[in-house]
Design a protein around this motif. Structure first.
Motif, PDB file in Angstrom:
ATOM      1  N   MET A 115     -17.915  -0.160  11.521  1.00 19.06           N
ATOM      2  CA  MET A 115     -18.705  -1.269  12.378  1.00 19.06           C
ATOM      3  C   MET A 115     -17.760  -2.879  12.197  1.00 19.06           C
ATOM      4  O   MET A 115     -18.124  -3.351  13.060  1.00 19.06           O
ATOM      5  N   GLN A 116     -16.832  -2.408  10.488  1.00 17.24           N
ATOM      6  CA  GLN A 116     -16.324  -4.340  10.430  1.00 17.24           C
ATOM      7  C   GLN A 116     -14.832  -4.417  11.621  1.00 17.24           C
ATOM      8  O   GLN A 116     -15.263  -5.430  12.469  1.00 17.24           O
ATOM      9  N   SER A 117     -14.616  -3.421  11.936  1.00 12.02           N
ATOM     10  CA  SER A 117     -14.024  -4.090  13.408  1.00 12.02           C
ATOM     11  C   SER A 117     -14.121  -4.044  14.807  1.00 12.02           C
ATOM     12  O   SER A 117     -13.777  -4.903  15.416  1.00 12.02           O
ATOM     13  N   ARG A 118     -15.039  -3.743  14.517  1.00 14.55           N
ATOM     14  CA  ARG A 118     -16.307  -2.997  16.211  1.00 14.55           C
ATOM     15  C   ARG A 118     -16.806  -5.496  15.884  1.00 14.55           C
ATOM     16  O   ARG A 118     -16.605  -6.308  16.901  1.00 14.55           O
ATOM     17  N   ILE A 119     -17.188  -5.736  14.992  1.00 17.90           N
ATOM     18  CA  ILE A 119     -17.303  -7.162  14.909  1.00 17.90           C
ATOM     19  C   ILE A 119     -16.481  -8.430  15.178  1.00 17.90           C
ATOM     20  O   ILE A 119     -16.546  -9.312  15.115  1.00 17.90           O
ATOM     21  N   LYS A 120     -15.302  -7.729  14.003  1.00 16.99           N
ATOM     22  CA  LYS A 120     -14.235  -8.488  14.559  1.00 16.99           C
ATOM     23  C   LYS A 120     -13.681  -8.896  15.926  1.00 16.99           C
ATOM     24  O   LYS A 120     -12.772  -9.197  16.547  1.00 16.99           O
TER      25      LYS A 120
END
Length: 68
Positions: free
Chosen positions: A1-6
């Protein structure tokens, strides 16, 4: 999820940079067109003055010919 946000943040940042570059390019284009327009307007005014002077000269010559 964090990588998608980035990834989304990165894409949004790149899009914003591209839009700013486009805005800058368009502003420069508009500035150039305004300068060209000012130059052309000045040229037209010069031609109008020259035309009026030539027309006055023609009138003077016509009057002089009429007096002969």
């Amino acid at each position: 999820m964090q990588s998608r946000i980035k990834e989304l943040e990165s894409a949004a940042s790149k899009q914003a940079q591209a839009e700013r570059a486009d805005d800058t390019r368009l502003k420069e284009l508009i500035h150039g067109l305004k300068a060209d327009n000012a130059e052309l307007t000045a040229t037209v005014k010069t031609f109008e003055r020259e035309l009026a002077d030539k027309n006055d000269r023609i009138t003077v010559l016509q009057v002089q010919l009429g007096e002969l």
